[in-house]
Design a protein around this motif. Structure first.
Motif, short mmCIF file in Angstrom:
data_model
loop_
_atom_site.label_atom_id
_atom_site.label_comp_id
_atom_site.label_asym_id
_atom_site.label_seq_id
_atom_site.Cartn_x
_atom_site.Cartn_y
_atom_site.Cartn_z
N THR A 90 0.91 -1.46 0.11
CA THR A 90 0.10 0.20 0.02
C THR A 90 1.04 1.30 0.35
OG1 THR A 90 -2.08 -0.82 1.12
CG2 THR A 90 -1.37 1.21 1.38
N PHE A 91 1.61 1.13 0.82
CA PHE A 91 2.69 2.70 0.91
C PHE A 91 3.22 2.77 -0.63
CE2 PHE A 91 2.50 1.98 5.61
CZ PHE A 91 1.80 2.75 6.10
N THR A 92 3.50 1.64 -1.18
CA THR A 92 4.57 1.47 -2.57
C THR A 92 3.56 2.59 -3.64
OG1 THR A 92 5.95 -0.74 -1.48
CG2 THR A 92 5.65 0.30 -4.22
N GLN A 93 2.19 1.52 -3.30
CA GLN A 93 1.34 2.59 -4.25
C GLN A 93 1.81 3.77 -4.08
OE1 GLN A 93 0.70 0.88 -7.33
NE2 GLN A 93 1.75 -0.86 -6.70
N LEU A 94 1.55 4.30 -2.77
CA LEU A 94 0.61 6.09 -2.67
C LEU A 94 2.27 6.68 -2.94
CD1 LEU A 94 -0.36 7.68 -0.55
CD2 LEU A 94 0.89 7.25 1.45
N ILE A 95 3.37 5.87 -2.96
CA ILE A 95 3.93 6.89 -4.15
C ILE A 95 3.87 7.14 -5.52
CG2 ILE A 95 6.63 6.78 -4.21
CD1 ILE A 95 7.62 5.85 -1.61
N ASN A 96 3.94 6.26 -5.71
CA ASN A 96 3.11 6.02 -6.95
C ASN A 96 1.87 7.37 -7.57
OD1 ASN A 96 4.79 4.15 -7.81
ND2 ASN A 96 3.51 2.18 -7.67
N PHE A 97 0.70 7.28 -6.19
CA PHE A 97 -0.31 7.62 -6.37
C PHE A 97 0.27 9.55 -6.17
CE2 PHE A 97 -2.73 10.71 -3.89
CZ PHE A 97 -3.75 10.69 -4.96
N THR A 98 1.50 9.70 -5.69
CA THR A 98 1.58 10.57 -5.51
C THR A 98 2.02 11.20 -7.29
OG1 THR A 98 4.34 10.28 -5.30
CG2 THR A 98 2.79 10.70 -2.96
N PHE A 99 3.06 10.74 -7.56
CA PHE A 99 2.92 11.24 -8.81
C PHE A 99 1.61 11.34 -9.80
CE2 PHE A 99 7.11 9.01 -7.86
CZ PHE A 99 7.80 9.77 -8.33
N GLY A 100 0.69 10.62 -9.85
CA GLY A 100 -0.38 11.03 -10.41
C GLY A 100 -1.13 12.42 -10.16
N LEU A 101 -0.43 12.65 -9.33
CA LEU A 101 -1.25 14.37 -8.56
C LEU A 101 -0.51 15.29 -9.33
CD1 LEU A 101 -0.66 14.12 -4.82
CD2 LEU A 101 -2.65 14.05 -5.76
N ILE A 102 1.26 14.82 -9.72
CA ILE A 102 1.21 15.73 -10.85
C ILE A 102 0.72 15.62 -11.57
CG2 ILE A 102 3.23 16.37 -12.40
CD1 ILE A 102 4.88 14.94 -9.75
N ILE A 103 0.45 14.58 -12.62
CA ILE A 103 -0.64 14.58 -14.12
C ILE A 103 -1.77 15.84 -13.45
CG2 ILE A 103 -2.04 13.25 -15.15
CD1 ILE A 103 0.96 12.70 -15.96
N ILE A 104 -2.26 15.82 -11.60
CA ILE A 104 -4.23 16.21 -12.00
C ILE A 104 -3.70 17.51 -12.40
CG2 ILE A 104 -5.18 16.80 -10.29
CD1 ILE A 104 -5.29 13.85 -9.18
N ALA A 105 -2.16 17.89 -11.04
CA ALA A 105 -2.29 19.29 -11.40
C ALA A 105 -1.79 19.44 -13.67
CB ALA A 105 -0.95 19.66 -10.33
N ILE A 106 -1.51 19.29 -13.40
CA ILE A 106 -0.67 19.53 -15.23
C ILE A 106 -2.38 19.55 -16.33
CG2 ILE A 106 -0.23 19.09 -17.75
CD1 ILE A 106 2.65 17.19 -16.20
#
Length: 264
Positions: A110-126
Motif C-alpha cells: 500500500t505504501f509503495t502504491q502511495l508513492i506511485n499515486f503522488t506522481f499521479g498528482l503531478i498529472i492532475i496538476a498539469i
C-alpha cells in the motif's frame, strides 16, 4: 497485539527496503522506467476521453480533469488490491528464513502504491493548468482525503493478502471483481448520467451510496475542481470502519502467523 505492532515498528528498516525494492521492480525491465508513473495515468485519460467524448459524445465541462482525478485515485486502489493478493505468497523465501510479522508485506504494498499515486498528482496538476481551474482554499483537505484512502486501502490489503494465502483462486478473480468495482464507481461517468437508470432501477442508487470509492473520489473532485467542502459523513464512516478492520486483521494476523507459515 501491542507486541505485534511494536515488532512491526522495529522492522521499519525492512519496510523501507521493501518499499524501495517494490518501486524498482515495477519497471525494472522497462525502457521508460519511472516515467511510466506519469505516462500510465495520462494514457488512461486519453483512452477514456476518446471513448466517452469522441465516440459516445458524452462528458461535460472540464471532463478531462474529471477523468484524470478519477483515474489517478482508482489506479492507487486497483494496483493495491491486485498486488496485495501476492504480497505474502511471493515473499515465502523470506518468511521461511526470518521470523517477522507477516502483516508487514501487505502494508508495504500500500505504501509503495502511495508513492506511485503522488506522481499521479503531478498529472492532475498539469490538467488543472490546461483546464484553467484554480483550486480554492478547500485544497487544504487534500492530505486528509489521501490519508482516509490510505487507511481504507491498508484494511483491504491486509484482508486480501491474508485470504489469498489460504484460497489462491481469489487471486484469479480479483481482476474481474475490480473491473466490476471500476464500472460501478463514478470514475468515468458522472452521477447525473445515471438519472434515467436510477429511475428504472432504484437499487442502483444504494449500490453507489454503499460504494466506499464513490465517496473517496467524490471528495477529491469536490476539493480540487468543484471548490467545495467534501461530504465528510461518508468519509468518516469509511475511516472508522477501516480502522476497526485494521485492528481486527492485525489481531488475526498475530494469532494465525503459524497457519500462514504452514500454508506457504
Amino acid at each position: 497485539m501491542r507486541d505485534y505492532i511494536n515488532e512491526m515498528v522495529k522492522r521499519k528498516d525492512l519496510i523501507i527496503y521493501l518499499v524501495k525494492s517494490g518501486l524498482k521492480a515495477e519497471h525494472r525491465n522497462s525502457y521508460l522506467g519511472y516515467f511510466w508513473w506519469l505516462l500510465d495515468p495520462l494514457l488512461g485519460v486519453l483512452v477514456y476521453y476518446f471513448l466517452m467524448v469522441i465516440l459516445l459524445g458524452r462528458g461535460g465541462e472540464n471532463f478531462a480533469l474529471f477523468l484524470v482525478i478519477g483515474l489517478v485515485a482508482w489506479r492507487w486502489t486497483n494496483t493495491t488490491v491486485n498486488t496485495s493478493a501476492k504480497a505474502i505468497v511471493k515473499q515465502s523465501s523470506i518468511i521461511s528464513q526470518v521470523n517477522l510479522p507477516k502483516a508487514i508485506f501487505p502494508l508495504t504494498v500500500t505504501f509503495t502504491q502511495l508513492i506511485n499515486f503522488t506522481f499521479g498528482l503531478i498529472i492532475i496538476a498539469i490538467f488543472l493548468v490546461f483546464s484553467g481551474v484554480v483550486p480554492g482554499w478547500h485544497i487544504v483537505f487534500l492530505p486528509l482525503i489521501i490519508f482516509i484512502q490510505l487507511v481504507f486501502l491498508l484494511a483491504i490489503s491486509l484482508f486480501v493478502s491474508y485470504i489469498c494465502v489460504f484460497i489462491r483462486d481469489i487471486d484469479n478473480l480479483l481482476t474481474h471483481l475490480t473491473r466490476i468495482w471500476f464500472y460501478s464507481s463514478p470514475v468515468i461517468w458522472e452521477g447525473g448520467r445515471l438519472r434515467g437508470a436510477l429511475d428504472t432501477y432504484p437499487w442502483l442508487e444504494w449500490l453507489i451510496i454503499l460504494n466506499p470509492f464513490s465517496h473517496i473520489v467524490g471528495g477529491y473532485r469536490d476539493i480540487i475542481m468543484y471548490h467545495s467542502v467534501p461530504s465528510f459523513t461518508g468519509l468518516i464512516i469509511i475511516f472508522i470502519m477501516s480502522l476497526v478492520a485494521i485492528v481486527f486483521l492485525l489481531s488475526h494476523f498475530n494469532k494465525n502467523e503459524h497457519k500462514i507459515i504452514k500454508m506457504l
